[in-house]
Write an enzyme that holds these catalytic residues in place. Structure first.
Site, PDB file in Angstrom:
ATOM      1  N   SER A 276       0.820  -1.200   0.000  1.00 57.96           N
ATOM      2  CA  SER A 276       0.000   0.000   0.000  1.00 57.96           C
ATOM      3  C   SER A 276       0.861   1.259   0.000  1.00 57.96           C
ATOM      4  O   SER A 276       1.884   1.341   0.689  1.00 57.96           O
ATOM      5  CB  SER A 276      -0.953  -0.044   1.204  1.00 57.96           C
ATOM      6  OG  SER A 276      -0.797   1.086   2.012  1.00 57.96           O
ATOM      7  N   LYS A 277       0.411   2.216  -0.797  1.00 55.83           N
ATOM      8  CA  LYS A 277       1.131   3.479  -0.955  1.00 55.83           C
ATOM      9  C   LYS A 277       1.267   4.174   0.404  1.00 55.83           C
ATOM     10  O   LYS A 277       2.271   4.784   0.720  1.00 55.83           O
ATOM     11  CB  LYS A 277       0.297   4.335  -1.915  1.00 55.83           C
ATOM     12  CG  LYS A 277       0.947   5.574  -2.421  1.00 55.83           C
ATOM     13  CD  LYS A 277       0.079   6.137  -3.542  1.00 55.83           C
ATOM     14  CE  LYS A 277       0.442   7.564  -3.873  1.00 55.83           C
ATOM     15  NZ  LYS A 277      -0.367   8.116  -4.966  1.00 55.83           N
ATOM     16  N   ARG A 278       0.208   4.059   1.201  1.00 56.24           N
ATOM     17  CA  ARG A 278       0.145   4.755   2.477  1.00 56.24           C
ATOM     18  C   ARG A 278       1.009   4.087   3.547  1.00 56.24           C
ATOM     19  O   ARG A 278       1.731   4.738   4.285  1.00 56.24           O
ATOM     20  CB  ARG A 278      -1.326   4.809   2.922  1.00 56.24           C
ATOM     21  CG  ARG A 278      -1.696   5.890   3.891  1.00 56.24           C
ATOM     22  CD  ARG A 278      -3.214   6.086   3.936  1.00 56.24           C
ATOM     23  NE  ARG A 278      -3.954   4.816   3.889  1.00 56.24           N
ATOM     24  CZ  ARG A 278      -4.173   4.026   4.933  1.00 56.24           C
ATOM     25  NH1 ARG A 278      -3.731   4.357   6.117  1.00 56.24           N
ATOM     26  NH2 ARG A 278      -4.855   2.907   4.793  1.00 56.24           N
TER      27      ARG A 278
END
Ligand code: GLU
Length: 301
Positions: A276-278
């Site tokens: 996940s990017k986050r």
């Protein structure tokens, strides 16, 4: 024109949206594309999918080309920092509006596409009704009201300047039990033979702005750019029936599809999940550069 390449020579492309974020998944995909093309003596090109101007980030092409170059991946043609190179351009979707519109016109003339004048409010009403009736969401069958407009009614609305999108007039059966749905079988180069329900949705192919959706743009681009193999993430698998229908209606041979798996990791809870990017700094390619990872090691990884 056809590229005039020998049998077995592959033409691949990386087709990122210029959002400015380039991640490990892009490198993985680019690596597959690059190897397929170059091991066969073929061509690997870069196409910028910039039809969604809300997501456009200045300098995105520089980031893409620069990051991939750092990891030893170079393009033979397409968009580049200096401009564009190659005979199959333009390689920015935003510069190909007229080509897409000409292709849409062909579908309209043949009765495979139509202008749809449904407003946002009408679309929400339809969605609410479908939810209440436990029907599949989307525009199809009896919900596709613009399908039945007469030529004169359409002409009148166009004269009045009523905004419209162009929808595919899908030939897939609607309002039939699941077991009576048509199916398609596609041979994916990674996954083997896949059988899926055929498309039956009147999806939007041209937005009210005159710009195509990904579905239509991809079909037109990969046909005219003579792509032989499309390597893309598995999130596109569910729209494959739409793409197959569109290739068929245009009278074109689809490319060989290669749907890759998502990059996963074992998360904090000990279960597998998508990067996940986050949550995962290691998804960004910048991470490896900043921390000084040796580029060939990242490639190998
Ligand atoms: N623009 C699409 C994306 O970034 C490309 C998908 C494809 O390779 O066809 O996900």
């Amino acid at each position: 024109p056809h590229r005039g390449l020998k049998e077995g020579v592959k033409v691949t492309r990386l087709a990122p949206s210029p959002t400015g974020f380039i991640h490990l998944g892009n490198l993985y995909s680019a690596f597959v594309d690059e190897r397929l093309a170059h091991q066969s003596g073929g061509i690997f090109f870069l196409r910028i999918e910039d039809t969604d101007d809300k997501r456009f980030v200045e300098g995105a092409v520089e980031t893409i080309v620069g990051s991939l170059d750092y990891f030893g991946i170079e393009f033979d043609e397409g968009a580049s920092v200096e401009g564009e190179s190659g005979e199959y351009g333009p390689y920015h979707q935003s510069r190909m509006a007229e080509l897409y519109q000409a292709c849409v016109k062909q579908l309209v003339q043949q009765g495979h596409a139509y202008p749809c004048f449904l407003t946002e409010e009408e679309l929400s009403e339809i969605r609410a009704k479908q939810e209440a009736e436990k029907q599949n969401p989307g525009i199809y069958g009896r919900w596709a009201v613009s399908r039945s407009l007469s030529y004169e009614e359409i002409e009148e609305k166009l004269k009045q300047g009523v905004p419209y999108v162009v929808r595919l007039k899908s030939s897939g059966k609607t309002d039939v039990p699941a077991e009576e749905m048509d199916t398609i079988t596609v041979s994916d180069a990674i996954r083997g033979e896949i059988t899926m329900p055929a498309n039956n949705m009147d999806i939007v192919i041209l937005k009210a702005t005159g710009i195509p959706t990904y579905h239509f743009a991809h079909v037109v681009d990969d046909h005219y750019m003579r792509t032989t193999h499309v390597v893309r993430g598995e999130e596109w698998l569910s729209s494959l029936p739409v793409h197959i229908e569109l290739f068929g209606l245009m009278g074109w041979q689809p490319p060989v599809y290669c749907h890759t798996a998502h990059l996963m990791k074992i998360g904090e809870e000990g279960t597998k999940r998508k990067l996940s990017k986050r949550k995962d700094p290691e998804l960004s390619l910048d991470y490896y550069r900043r921390d000084g990872y040796y580029p060939p090691a990242v490639r190998e990884y």
